[in-house]
Every structure is written in structure tokens, then in C-alpha cells.
Design a protein around this motif. Structure first.
Motif, PDB file in Angstrom:
ATOM      1  N   MET A   1     -23.018 -33.560 -22.381  1.00 54.68           N
ATOM      2  CA  MET A   1     -21.657 -33.624 -22.920  1.00 54.68           C
ATOM      3  C   MET A   1     -21.577 -32.791 -24.191  1.00 54.68           C
ATOM      4  N   ARG A   2     -20.547 -31.927 -24.261  1.00 55.39           N
ATOM      5  CA  ARG A   2     -20.433 -31.039 -25.391  1.00 55.39           C
ATOM      6  C   ARG A   2     -19.774 -31.747 -26.562  1.00 55.39           C
ATOM      7  N   GLN A   3     -20.306 -31.566 -27.757  1.00 56.59           N
ATOM      8  CA  GLN A   3     -19.737 -32.159 -28.955  1.00 56.59           C
ATOM      9  C   GLN A   3     -18.715 -31.208 -29.577  1.00 56.59           C
ATOM     10  N   ALA A   4     -17.662 -31.766 -30.148  1.00 57.46           N
ATOM     11  CA  ALA A   4     -16.640 -30.952 -30.796  1.00 57.46           C
ATOM     12  C   ALA A   4     -17.240 -30.222 -31.994  1.00 57.46           C
ATOM     13  N   SER A   5     -16.758 -29.002 -32.252  1.00 62.45           N
ATOM     14  CA  SER A   5     -17.267 -28.205 -33.354  1.00 62.45           C
ATOM     15  C   SER A   5     -16.136 -27.393 -33.950  1.00 62.45           C
ATOM     16  N   THR A   6     -16.181 -27.219 -35.266  1.00 58.27           N
ATOM     17  CA  THR A   6     -15.179 -26.388 -35.938  1.00 58.27           C
ATOM     18  C   THR A   6     -15.717 -24.988 -36.201  1.00 58.27           C
ATOM     19  N   ALA A   7     -16.980 -24.735 -35.855  1.00 60.70           N
ATOM     20  CA  ALA A   7     -17.555 -23.407 -36.045  1.00 60.70           C
ATOM     21  C   ALA A   7     -16.959 -22.444 -35.030  1.00 60.70           C
ATOM     22  N   PRO A   8     -16.942 -21.150 -35.343  1.00 66.26           N
ATOM     23  CA  PRO A   8     -16.422 -20.181 -34.383  1.00 66.26           C
ATOM     24  C   PRO A   8     -17.152 -20.266 -33.048  1.00 66.26           C
ATOM     25  N   ALA A   9     -16.381 -20.281 -31.970  1.00 62.74           N
ATOM     26  CA  ALA A   9     -16.999 -20.329 -30.644  1.00 62.74           C
ATOM     27  C   ALA A   9     -17.731 -19.033 -30.349  1.00 62.74           C
ATOM     28  N   PHE A  10     -17.148 -17.925 -30.764  1.00 66.64           N
ATOM     29  CA  PHE A  10     -17.703 -16.610 -30.501  1.00 66.64           C
ATOM     30  C   PHE A  10     -17.605 -15.796 -31.786  1.00 66.64           C
ATOM     31  N   PRO A  11     -18.628 -15.821 -32.629  1.00 68.58           N
ATOM     32  CA  PRO A  11     -18.545 -15.145 -33.936  1.00 68.58           C
ATOM     33  C   PRO A  11     -18.139 -13.683 -33.843  1.00 68.58           C
ATOM     34  N   ALA A  12     -18.587 -12.978 -32.808  1.00 66.65           N
ATOM     35  CA  ALA A  12     -18.247 -11.559 -32.680  1.00 66.65           C
ATOM     36  C   ALA A  12     -16.776 -11.344 -32.342  1.00 66.65           C
ATOM     37  N   LEU A  13     -16.122 -12.385 -31.816  1.00 62.00           N
ATOM     38  CA  LEU A  13     -14.717 -12.266 -31.432  1.00 62.00           C
ATOM     39  C   LEU A  13     -13.773 -12.953 -32.414  1.00 62.00           C
ATOM     40  N   GLU A  14     -14.314 -13.841 -33.257  1.00 61.64           N
ATOM     41  CA  GLU A  14     -13.485 -14.596 -34.193  1.00 61.64           C
ATOM     42  C   GLU A  14     -12.731 -13.643 -35.119  1.00 61.64           C
ATOM     43  N   GLY A  15     -11.410 -13.775 -35.133  1.00 58.14           N
ATOM     44  CA  GLY A  15     -10.589 -12.907 -35.964  1.00 58.14           C
ATOM     45  C   GLY A  15     -10.314 -11.547 -35.368  1.00 58.14           C
ATOM     46  N   ARG A  16     -10.938 -11.250 -34.232  1.00 56.04           N
ATOM     47  CA  ARG A  16     -10.697  -9.980 -33.537  1.00 56.04           C
ATOM     48  C   ARG A  16      -9.922 -10.188 -32.245  1.00 56.04           C
ATOM     49  N   HIS A  17     -10.176 -11.308 -31.564  1.00 59.00           N
ATOM     50  CA  HIS A  17      -9.488 -11.622 -30.314  1.00 59.00           C
ATOM     51  C   HIS A  17      -8.791 -12.964 -30.489  1.00 59.00           C
ATOM     52  N   PRO A  18      -7.462 -12.971 -30.604  1.00 52.80           N
ATOM     53  CA  PRO A  18      -6.760 -14.229 -30.902  1.00 52.80           C
ATOM     54  C   PRO A  18      -6.936 -15.300 -29.837  1.00 52.80           C
ATOM     55  N   CYS A  19      -7.188 -14.909 -28.591  1.00 53.43           N
ATOM     56  CA  CYS A  19      -7.316 -15.891 -27.517  1.00 53.43           C
ATOM     57  C   CYS A  19      -8.732 -16.409 -27.339  1.00 53.43           C
ATOM     58  N   PHE A  20      -9.661 -15.895 -28.138  1.00 55.71           N
ATOM     59  CA  PHE A  20     -11.035 -16.389 -28.119  1.00 55.71           C
ATOM     60  C   PHE A  20     -11.479 -16.806 -29.517  1.00 55.71           C
ATOM     61  N   SER A  21     -10.523 -17.017 -30.416  1.00 59.60           N
ATOM     62  CA  SER A  21     -10.825 -17.466 -31.775  1.00 59.60           C
ATOM     63  C   SER A  21     -10.637 -18.974 -31.853  1.00 59.60           C
ATOM     64  N   ALA A  22     -11.625 -19.664 -32.402  1.00 61.97           N
ATOM     65  CA  ALA A  22     -11.605 -21.129 -32.418  1.00 61.97           C
ATOM     66  C   ALA A  22     -10.748 -21.694 -33.537  1.00 61.97           C
ATOM     67  N   THR A  23     -10.535 -20.917 -34.596  1.00 63.49           N
ATOM     68  CA  THR A  23      -9.799 -21.418 -35.748  1.00 63.49           C
ATOM     69  C   THR A  23      -8.395 -20.844 -35.783  1.00 63.49           C
TER      70      THR A  23
END
Length: 298
Positions: free
Chosen positions: A1-23
Motif C-alpha cells: 500500500m502506497r503512503q501519501a507524500s508531499t514530495a515531488p512525484a517526478f523531480p525532473a518534471l516538477e514545475g516543468r510539466h503541470p500534469c505531472f507536478s505533485a504540488t
């Protein structure tokens, strides 16, 4: 079971791809452009009504259809209008893999602007057999719409598909679609392509099934899921919109297996700008915006 996280799901995409950014911050930083180069679809979905207009803000709608060569000019102008543009995606109005237009467009865009992220959204029916070509044209992220992994449920949502010049209906159609979706996700994963799954939440149809979808697509290699509330229209116009509570419960169920994307704006097939923040579609198309007949449903 996956635990919730506030860290970026995909650091290389965070802030570059709006549909793959966790924040929310990452989601609102970069702009994306959708190129409407895909004219038809190979499955029928009872919630889907594809159309050409400049007033509706939902998937399946575009101002007009572009050729791959016209799409390159649109990218050039979009970069001038929107300097934060970092993603070029193809999400319709039909399925991007049903014709060769999307792959041709990606080839041209990647040759001209190799720094741009390329993103493909598909129903997944042709994903396994197009896997090599998708990787070769430079696509780095793929979204697959998976609404059920139980054929009986899927047959209610998408009762007919066109598969290798054959018409499949009901459970047979659903079995083929689900098999190809899961195989296609695995093929993308094997090629190092990041996969997000979109699941349309349909009250009374798949609302109790979202966790099983999340479990199955996670096992296949998907890394993110986006639970999208139904827009009651077309053959599902009689159904209610999911309540906020229903959406929350479905997302919580999915979160046991996958990270959940929660910032979806349900974009048009010709959207341009930062989702929910800026929209340059009118500037891109201007007086050339035209209305055309609705696409055939397969």
C-alpha cells in the motif's frame, strides 16, 4: 500500500510539466500546449462528445483541426505568446494513435525544439503496437485513460471499439481494450516513459471500482492517477455529477496504490497556457477559429 507524500512525484518534471507536478506550485509554474491534430477515435465512450467550437472548456473540444505542418507553426507562435511553455502535448480531439498525425507532429516538433517535453494522451487501444514509435519520436510522458479493469464495467462505459478493421462490442470489446491498456502501460514503463492514468469517475458505474483500477495500473507500471469527475453529457447526460465527497473517496481509494494528481483542469484539445492560470488559445487562433461538425463516434 502506497503512503501519501508531499514530495515531488517526478523531480525532473516538477514545475516543468503541470500534469505531472505533485504540488500546486509546480502545477502553476509551467505552461503547456495541446495540438489538435488527431481527427478520429477507435472506441466509443458514452461520456465523450467531440466537437469544434471556441466556447466549451473540456476534453474533446478544439477550435479546429491542424495538420502536422500547421501544428509546427502553432508551436512557434505559442512560444512567443507564452515564454514559460515547456510541454507540447497531443490529447485529441480524437485518439492520437488512431492515425499517424500525432507521431508525425511529434517528430517535427522534436526536431525543431528538442528541449520541449512531449506528452501523449491516449485511450491505449493501440499503445502496445505503437510503443517503439512513441519512444523514437521523443515522447517522455504518456497518459492513458483507464476507466475500468472489469470487462463488465468497461462494456457499459465504452460499448464498441474498432480493432484492426473489426468492430468489437460489449465484453469482447472491453476485454481487448483493457488487455491493450495494461500491456501498453507496461511497454511504456519498459522504455523509460512516465505514465499517468486518467480515470473518469462515473457514479453508479465505476465509482466502487477505482481502487481496483489503481491497483491494476500500478502493477502494470503507471506512477500517477488522475480521478476526473464525470461531465454529464452525450449518452451519460442523465447521470449526476459526482459529489465532492464521492471524488474524495475515490481518490483516497486510489491513493492506496498510486500517487494521485488533484489539479486537473479538464483541458481542451487545443489548450495553451498555464492550467487554471492563463489561456492563450484565442490569441493563437484569432479570427481563424471556425466551427466544424462533431466527429463520428467510431
Amino acid at each position: 500500500m502506497r503512503q501519501a507524500s508531499t514530495a515531488p512525484a517526478f523531480p525532473a518534471l516538477e514545475g516543468r510539466h503541470p500534469c505531472f507536478s505533485a504540488t500546486a506550485e509546480g502545477h502553476s509554474r509551467a505552461a503547456r500546449l495541446h495540438l489538435p491534430v488527431s481527427p478520429g477515435c477507435n472506441i466509443t465512450c458514452r461520456f465523450c462528445r467531440r466537437d469544434f467550437n471556441d466556447v466549451e472548456h473540456r476534453p474533446g473540444v478544439a477550435t479546429r483541426l491542424l495538420t502536422p505542418e500547421q501544428a509546427v507553426d502553432v508551436v512557434r507562435r505559442a512560444l512567443l505568446l507564452c515564454p514559460t511553455l515547456s510541454v507540447v502535448g497531443i490529447a485529441g480531439p480524437g485518439d492520437p494513435l488512431f492515425t499517424r498525425h500525432a507521431l508525425r507532429t511529434f517528430t517535427l516538433v522534436h526536431a525543431a525544439w528538442p528541449e520541449l517535453l512531449l506528452c501523449l494522451s491516449t485511450n491505449g487501444l493501440l499503445l502496445p503496437e505503437r510503443a517503439d514509435a512513441i519512444g523514437e519520436v521523443g515522447v517522455r510522458t504518456v497518459t492513458v485513460t483507464v476507466n475500468a479493469v472489469d470487462p463488465a464495467i468497461q462494456a457499459v462505459i465504452s460499448p464498441v471499439i474498432a480493432w484492426h478493421q473489426r468492430r468489437l462490442e460489449g465484453v469482447a470489446a472491453a476485454e481487448r481494450l483493457i488487455r491493450n491498456q495494461l500491456d501498453g502501460i507496461a511497454a511504456m514503463k519498459a522504455r523509460g516513459i512516465t505514465v499517468k492514468v486518467n480515470t473518469v469517475l462515473v457514479p453508479g458505474v465505476n465509482d466502487a471500482h477505482v481502487e481496483e483500477v489503481a491497483r491494476s495500473v500500478a502493477a502494470a507500471g503507471a506512477e500517477l492517477i488522475n480521478v476526473i469527475p464525470l461531465i454529464p453529457q452525450h449518452r451519460f447526460a442523465h447521470l449526476p455529477r459526482p459529489t465532492a465527497g464521492e471524488v474524495h473517496r475515490a481518490r483516497q481509494a486510489a491513493r492506496r496504490h498510486l500517487r494521485v494528481f488533484t489539479h486537473c483542469q479538464r483541458c481542451r484539445a487545443d489548450a495553451c497556457g498555464v492550467p487554471g492560470v492563463s489561456d492563450f488559445t484565442a490569441e493563437l487562433y484569432g479570427d481563424n477559429r471556425v466551427a466544424e461538425p462533431t466527429f463520428s463516434h467510431g
